[in-house]
Scaffold this active site. Structure first.
Site, PDB file in Angstrom:
ATOM      1  N   HIS A   1      38.932  35.368  46.756  1.00  0.00           N
ATOM      2  CA  HIS A   1      39.708  35.509  45.525  1.00  0.00           C
ATOM      3  C   HIS A   1      39.039  34.735  44.387  1.00  0.00           C
ATOM      4  O   HIS A   1      38.340  33.761  44.633  1.00  0.00           O
ATOM      5  CB  HIS A   1      41.127  34.970  45.724  1.00  0.00           C
ATOM      6  CG  HIS A   1      41.907  35.727  46.748  1.00  0.00           C
ATOM      7  ND1 HIS A   1      42.292  35.179  47.943  1.00  0.00           N
ATOM      8  CD2 HIS A   1      42.369  36.996  46.748  1.00  0.00           C
ATOM      9  CE1 HIS A   1      42.974  36.085  48.628  1.00  0.00           C
ATOM     10  NE2 HIS A   1      43.032  37.203  47.938  1.00  0.00           N
TER      11      HIS A   1
ATOM     12  N   ALA B   1      42.984  41.343  41.040  1.00  0.00           N
ATOM     13  CA  ALA B   1      43.856  40.427  40.290  1.00  0.00           C
ATOM     14  C   ALA B   1      43.098  39.737  39.154  1.00  0.00           C
ATOM     15  O   ALA B   1      43.417  39.911  37.973  1.00  0.00           O
ATOM     16  CB  ALA B   1      44.461  39.389  41.232  1.00  0.00           C
TER      17      ALA B   1
ATOM     18  N   ASP C   1      52.538  40.159  47.237  1.00  0.00           N
ATOM     19  CA  ASP C   1      51.170  39.815  47.646  1.00  0.00           C
ATOM     20  C   ASP C   1      51.178  38.396  48.230  1.00  0.00           C
ATOM     21  O   ASP C   1      51.754  37.474  47.640  1.00  0.00           O
ATOM     22  CB  ASP C   1      50.285  39.882  46.385  1.00  0.00           C
ATOM     23  CG  ASP C   1      48.811  39.733  46.680  1.00  0.00           C
ATOM     24  OD1 ASP C   1      48.386  40.072  47.806  1.00  0.00           O
ATOM     25  OD2 ASP C   1      48.072  39.299  45.769  1.00  0.00           O
ATOM     26  N   HIS C   2      50.547  38.220  49.379  1.00  0.00           N
ATOM     27  CA  HIS C   2      50.412  36.892  50.011  1.00  0.00           C
ATOM     28  C   HIS C   2      51.732  36.137  50.181  1.00  0.00           C
ATOM     29  O   HIS C   2      51.803  34.936  49.864  1.00  0.00           O
ATOM     30  CB  HIS C   2      49.431  36.009  49.232  1.00  0.00           C
ATOM     31  CG  HIS C   2      48.021  36.459  49.355  1.00  0.00           C
ATOM     32  ND1 HIS C   2      47.297  36.355  50.517  1.00  0.00           N
ATOM     33  CD2 HIS C   2      47.199  37.074  48.463  1.00  0.00           C
ATOM     34  CE1 HIS C   2      46.091  36.871  50.337  1.00  0.00           C
ATOM     35  NE2 HIS C   2      46.007  37.332  49.101  1.00  0.00           N
TER      36      HIS C   2
HETATM   37  P1  13P Z   1      40.821  39.041  43.032  1.00  0.00           P
HETATM   38  O1  13P Z   1      41.542  38.058  42.206  1.00  0.00           O
HETATM   39  O2  13P Z   1      39.519  38.540  43.510  1.00  0.00           O
HETATM   40  O3  13P Z   1      40.733  40.378  42.404  1.00  0.00           O
HETATM   41  O4  13P Z   1      41.686  39.240  44.375  1.00  0.00           O
HETATM   42  C1  13P Z   1      42.876  39.938  44.311  1.00  0.00           C
HETATM   43  C2  13P Z   1      43.614  39.904  45.584  1.00  0.00           C
HETATM   44  O5  13P Z   1      43.050  39.979  46.646  1.00  0.00           O
HETATM   45  C3  13P Z   1      45.070  39.819  45.528  1.00  0.00           C
HETATM   46  O6  13P Z   1      45.611  39.578  46.779  1.00  0.00           O
END
Ligand code: 13P
Length: 282
Positions: free
Chosen positions: A178, A230, A82-83
């Protein structure tokens, strides 16, 4: 079964109008909880780790956990970076065996974002590993990644971006952020439909913790095929641990309080799989 890529998983979701939940995991218990939830609902599932998570323990630790959980399960499980915030980290996850990779060049200018995304796509596609990219900025803060104020994805740019990079899925900025929202998030759902009209790869919603379920459903109807959660998993795990410790302050066995954290994460994940309508799609 062995870990699978997100490619077929997301294309199937796109074709059949549902989404696959992508859940950030930060320890073994969260991995176990997410896969157990998928098994109980006969759902495909994506687990993912951020740069700060793989800095805490290396990609190999998380991949090994995910592999074991996937092999014991009879539903499709993918492991996604992720990212990914650099070409090097994307390659590290790819070489370790992650079955899906995100390169997030959204903080760079358009052409620079295209260049870094294309370089990761070229490398990963050699081994059939799909790549997610981001265009526009999802706001808020995720670990040490600051999304800043956010800038919405432009549909025409999205079309050009996908054509020039060959990316497999695209994270779009439509007003989510996020972390924990201060009020109810206002999403530009019409923009999503406009992007969908000109872009044919599966679209990804980030920053979904705290977004009302009805809004997530509307996003899925308009082309979102992967939904990222997340923050709420962290909250659920911590709630379980704290609850156990508050009832038994003498406990010294981490298995005892971690088990309640694991249970709360599993229940949360199941509830979101139902929102995504990925149950019975394995
Ligand atoms: P949240 O923490 O807002 O659920 O976002 C999760 C997310 O986009 C992970 O890349």
């Amino acid at each position: 079964m062995a870990l699978v890529t997100t490619k077929e998983m997301l294309l199937k979701a796109q074709k059949e109008n549902y989404a696959v939940g992508a859940f950030n995991v930060e320890n073994m218990e969260m991995v176990m909880a997410v896969v157990k939830a998928a098994e109980e609902l006969n759902s495909p599932v994506i687990m993912q780790t951020t740069p700060s998570t793989v800095k805490y323990a290396d990609v190999e630790y998380f991949l090994a956990n995910a592999k074991v959980a996937a092999e014991k399960a009879n539903v499709p499980v993918a492991m996604h970076l992720d990212h990914g915030n650099s070409f090097e980290l994307a390659m590290k996850a790819f070489r370790a065996g992650y079955t899906s990779v995100m390169i997030d060049g959204s903080h760079s200018e358009f052409d620079e974002n295209i260049a870094i995304t294309k370089s990761v796509v070229d490398a990963c596609h050699c081994a059939g590993v799909p790549v997610e990219a981001e265009l526009g900025k999802v706001g808020g803060k995720e670990d040490d990644l600051d999304g800043g104020a956010g800038g919405y994805t432009d549909p025409a740019e999205a079309k050009e971006f996908v054509e020039r990079t060959g990316v497999d899925s695209l994270a779009v900025a439509i007003g989510t952020a996020h972390g924990v929202y201060k009020g109810e998030p206002k999403l530009d759902i019409d923009r999503l439909a406009e992007i969908r009209e000109v872009v044919d790869v599966p679209l990804v919603l980030h920053g979904t913790s705290g977004v009302p379920d009805e809004t997530v459903s509307k996003c899925i109807e308009r082309g979102i095929c992967k939904v990222n959660y997340a923050t709420d998993l962290r909250i659920a795990f911590s709630k379980g641990v704290k609850e156990y410790l508050s009832k038994d302050s003498e406990v010294i066995d981490p298995k005892k309080y971690n088990a309640l954290g694991r249970e709360y994460v599993k229940e949360y994940v199941k509830s979101k799989m139902l929102v995504c309508k990925s149950n019975n799609r394995a």
